[in-house]
Design an enzyme around this catalytic site. Structure first.
Site, PDB file in Angstrom:
ATOM      1  N   LYS A  26       8.725   0.060  -5.061  1.00 31.90           N
ATOM      2  CA  LYS A  26       8.771   0.524  -3.667  1.00 31.90           C
ATOM      3  C   LYS A  26       9.228  -0.603  -2.724  1.00 31.90           C
ATOM      4  CE  LYS A  26       4.839   1.947  -1.473  1.00 31.90           C
ATOM      5  NZ  LYS A  26       4.718   1.322  -0.137  1.00 31.90           N
ATOM      6  N   SER A  27       8.657  -1.778  -2.874  1.00 27.89           N
ATOM      7  CA  SER A  27       9.016  -2.888  -1.976  1.00 27.89           C
ATOM      8  C   SER A  27      10.500  -3.245  -2.106  1.00 27.89           C
ATOM      9  CB  SER A  27       8.187  -4.131  -2.310  1.00 27.89           C
ATOM     10  OG  SER A  27       6.844  -3.916  -1.996  1.00 27.89           O
ATOM     11  N   ARG A  31      13.712  -2.767   0.696  1.00 27.89           N
ATOM     12  CA  ARG A  31      14.573  -3.893   1.062  1.00 27.89           C
ATOM     13  C   ARG A  31      16.023  -3.594   0.714  1.00 27.89           C
ATOM     14  NH1 ARG A  31       9.525  -5.372   0.623  1.00 27.89           N
ATOM     15  NH2 ARG A  31       8.689  -7.283   1.558  1.00 27.89           N
ATOM     16  N   ARG A 131      -2.544   1.200  12.353  1.00 27.07           N
ATOM     17  CA  ARG A 131      -2.424  -0.106  11.667  1.00 27.07           C
ATOM     18  C   ARG A 131      -1.943  -1.210  12.609  1.00 27.07           C
ATOM     19  NH1 ARG A 131       0.274   0.730   5.954  1.00 27.07           N
ATOM     20  NH2 ARG A 131      -0.573  -1.379   5.717  1.00 27.07           N
ATOM     21  N   SER A 176       1.237 -12.100   4.196  1.00 29.38           N
ATOM     22  CA  SER A 176       1.774 -10.735   4.296  1.00 29.38           C
ATOM     23  C   SER A 176       3.285 -10.783   4.126  1.00 29.38           C
ATOM     24  CB  SER A 176       1.430 -10.132   5.666  1.00 29.38           C
ATOM     25  OG  SER A 176       2.318  -9.065   5.953  1.00 29.38           O
ATOM     26  N   ASP A 325      -2.300  -4.473  -3.663  1.00 30.48           N
ATOM     27  CA  ASP A 325      -2.294  -3.006  -3.736  1.00 30.48           C
ATOM     28  C   ASP A 325      -3.064  -2.480  -4.954  1.00 30.48           C
ATOM     29  OD1 ASP A 325      -0.823  -2.842  -1.408  1.00 30.48           O
ATOM     30  OD2 ASP A 325       1.100  -2.872  -2.457  1.00 30.48           O
ATOM     31  N   LYS A 352      -5.052  -1.407   5.437  1.00 26.57           N
ATOM     32  CA  LYS A 352      -4.004  -0.725   4.669  1.00 26.57           C
ATOM     33  C   LYS A 352      -3.936   0.733   5.150  1.00 26.57           C
ATOM     34  CE  LYS A 352      -2.715  -4.228   2.248  1.00 26.57           C
ATOM     35  NZ  LYS A 352      -1.402  -4.809   2.524  1.00 26.57           N
ATOM     36  N   ARG A 356      -9.455   0.462   2.748  1.00 26.69           N
ATOM     37  CA  ARG A 356      -9.634   0.610   1.295  1.00 26.69           C
ATOM     38  C   ARG A 356     -10.923  -0.039   0.797  1.00 26.69           C
ATOM     39  NH1 ARG A 356      -3.350  -0.323  -0.653  1.00 26.69           N
ATOM     40  NH2 ARG A 356      -2.637   1.750  -0.062  1.00 26.69           N
ATOM     41  N   ARG A 401      -2.760   5.091  -3.029  1.00 26.02           N
ATOM     42  CA  ARG A 401      -3.395   4.264  -4.075  1.00 26.02           C
ATOM     43  C   ARG A 401      -4.819   4.756  -4.363  1.00 26.02           C
ATOM     44  NH1 ARG A 401       1.253   1.771  -5.402  1.00 26.02           N
ATOM     45  NH2 ARG A 401       2.200   0.677  -3.658  1.00 26.02           N
TER      46      ARG A 401
HETATM   47  C1  S3P Z   1       4.535  -4.852   1.065  1.00 22.99           C
HETATM   48  C2  S3P Z   1       3.621  -5.847   1.374  1.00 22.99           C
HETATM   49  C3  S3P Z   1       2.171  -5.664   1.287  1.00 22.99           C
HETATM   50  C4  S3P Z   1       1.803  -4.446   0.462  1.00 22.99           C
HETATM   51  C5  S3P Z   1       2.626  -3.249   0.813  1.00 22.99           C
HETATM   52  C6  S3P Z   1       4.108  -3.529   0.597  1.00 22.99           C
HETATM   53  C7  S3P Z   1       5.983  -5.145   1.190  1.00 22.99           C
HETATM   54  O1  S3P Z   1       1.646  -5.487   2.595  1.00 22.99           O
HETATM   55  O2  S3P Z   1       0.430  -4.146   0.605  1.00 22.99           O
HETATM   56  O3  S3P Z   1       2.267  -2.142   0.004  1.00 22.99           O
HETATM   57  O4  S3P Z   1       6.802  -4.384   0.654  1.00 22.99           O
HETATM   58  O5  S3P Z   1       6.318  -6.150   1.831  1.00 22.99           O
HETATM   59  P1  S3P Z   1       1.273  -6.733   3.546  1.00 22.99           P
HETATM   60  O6  S3P Z   1       2.527  -7.407   3.953  1.00 22.99           O
HETATM   61  O7  S3P Z   1       0.564  -6.114   4.726  1.00 22.99           O
HETATM   62  O8  S3P Z   1       0.365  -7.602   2.730  1.00 22.99           O
END
Ligand code: S3P
Length: 441
Positions: A26-27, A31, A131, A176, A325, A352, A356, A401
């Site tokens: 996903k991340s 990007r 958030r 983060s 996560d 989150k 959580r 999650r």
């Molecule tokens: C992510 C960073 C994390 C993660 C999120 C995806 C990302 O969050 O928990 O699911 O893709 O950069 P944080 O940057 O708030 O730690």
């Protein structure tokens, strides 16, 4: 009421066996879509996760003028092209950008838009509108961007970009990757070197991918820098499988007697696979095999064989970013292990998709397991041989999650579990349940 829908998840009829593949990370998918949209030219993407969160990023960049032609593939992923806005910059959209449930979309977009002469309102669903955003707006304001209303913590917020951003050096108050990425993306267009220092290493997909798009980037020892101004050049991205999705299969195999599985073609980025180390520290049998790299992202397989007698362990604060996560599902494994497991400094879990920490403590209590917060630490006192109470209902709180964690309590348990709003799995792993059931045939 449809948003109180319950899905009954029954225990798996057999152990998990064979070869599993998980959807794209996903991340990395977010990007790939966002960086391609920023770039000059047409990028080629494959293995992109098709989920609600990634669709939020795709719709956002479309509204900003990128041409996205990603088609569904036989394996369920998205592949195709994104033609970016490049030197033209993003178009002024005529409506707010709704990022749905996706914190990554909302926060990264702030960095994407900050260097351009646009005013864009960013909003999201009920969860995303709760958030914290000041962690992103504060450094971007130091660079010269403005946000309206000024000083507001939550969405909706309007990004008022500026063409002459200042490069900054910023000490991030928390590890983060979303914060780091927003600052680096704005820094790509600032004059000079923008540097971000973080307290412990968060996922580094941005630092690995930006050079592929031609951006001078350095990264080492919790410090990442980009030097601008620089125009991203179109690239190719092949997205590996998502370790955060693989974690659910790995934890299931660690819990279900007789299981023996291999998860193929998954990212083995060390910033993401802390859960394999945590499982090993609990006594699980886990093997990693490196196969190669997609761009600079290492990938390979994760094998897990069930062994009896898992035991509790302590996860130190500096490792939390690498399992951020996965804490809920690891807490469920800890609930089945002998002794106490401690996750140090997991306060970030409170902000989150839902709180959580509170949700894990509440859900485990319903399972009959003692779990508690002490300051920012999470403690779980395991119960080997844990029996699921009959008629148990666990609440996902519309958090993907948690939906998968509570589903696993049923799949690996002794009695069915009803999970409220299970369909939130569509945020990151839509085919979670069918994949688990197929592996147990
Ligand atoms: C992510 C960073 C994390 C993660 C999120 C995806 C990302 O969050 O928990 O699911 O893709 O950069 P944080 O940057 O708030 O730690």
């Amino acid at each position: 009421m449809s948003n109180e829908a319950k899905t009954v998840i029954s225990p798996l009829s057999s152990p998990l066996r064979g070869v599993a593949r998980v959807p794209g990370d996903k991340s990395i998918s977010h990007r790939a879509v966002l960086f391609s949209a920023m770039a000059e030219g047409t990028s080629q993407l494959s293995g992109v996760l098709d989920s609600d969160d990634v669709r939020s990023s795709i719709e956002a960049v479309r509204a900003l003028g990128a041409e996205v032609d990603l088609q569904k593939q036989a394996d369920g992923s998205l592949a195709g092209t994104v033609c970016g806005w490049g030197a033209r910059g993003p178009a002024q959209p005529d409506a707010p950008l709704d990022c749905g449930n996706s914190g990554t979309t909302a926060r990264l977009l702030m960095g994407v838009l900050a260097p351009w002469d646009v005013r864009v309102e960013i909003t999201g669903d009920e969860s995303l509108r709760r958030r914290p955003m000041r962690r992103i707006t504060a450094p971007l304001m130091k660079m010269g961007a403005r946000f309206v209303p000024e000083g507001k913590e939550t969405l909706p917020l309007t990004v008022c970009g500026a063409r002459d951003l200042r490069a900054i050096s910023y000490d991030a108050p928390m590890a983060s990757a979303q914060l780091k990425t927003a600052v680096l993306l704005a820094g790509v267009f600032a004059h000079g070197t923008t540097t971000l220092v973080e307290p412990s290493p968060s996922r580094n997909h941005t630092e690995l991918m930006l050079p592929e798009f031609g951006v001078p980037t350095t990264a080492a020892n919790c410090t990442a820098s980009v030097t601008g101004p620089c125009l991203l050049k179109a690239s190719e991205v092949a997205v590996p499988g998502d370790p955060s999705s693989a974690a659910f299969i790995a934890c299931a195999a660690a819990l279900v007697r007789g299981s023996d599985i291999v998860i193929e073609d998954v990212s083995l980025n060390t910033a993401r696979i802390g859960f394999t180390r945590t499982l090993e520290r609990m006594g699980a049998d886990v093997t990693l095999r490196h196969k190669g790299a997609e761009g600079k992202e290492p990938f390979g397989s994760i094998s897990v064989r069930h062994v009896p007698n898992l035991h509790g362990c302590e996860v130190p604060a500096e490792k939390i970013a690498s399992i951020v996560d996965e804490v809920p599902v690891l807490a469920l494994v800890a609930a089945h292990a002998r002794g106490v497991t401690v996750f140090r400094e997991v306060g970030e879990l409170r902000v989150k998709e839902t709180d959580r920490l509170a949700a894990v403590v509440e859900g485990l209590a319903l399972l009959g397991v003692d779990a508690w917060e002490d300051g920012n630490d999470l403690f779980v006192e395991g119960q080997p041989g844990l029996r699921v109470p009959s008629g148990l209902v666990l609440d996902s709180k519309c958090d993907h999650r948690l939906a998968m964690t509570w589903a696993l309590a049923g799949l690996a348990g002794s009695a069915p579990v009803a999970v409220k709003n299970f369909d939130s799995v569509k945020i990151s792993y839509p085919q979670f349940l069918s994949d688990m059931q197929r592996l147990a045939q």
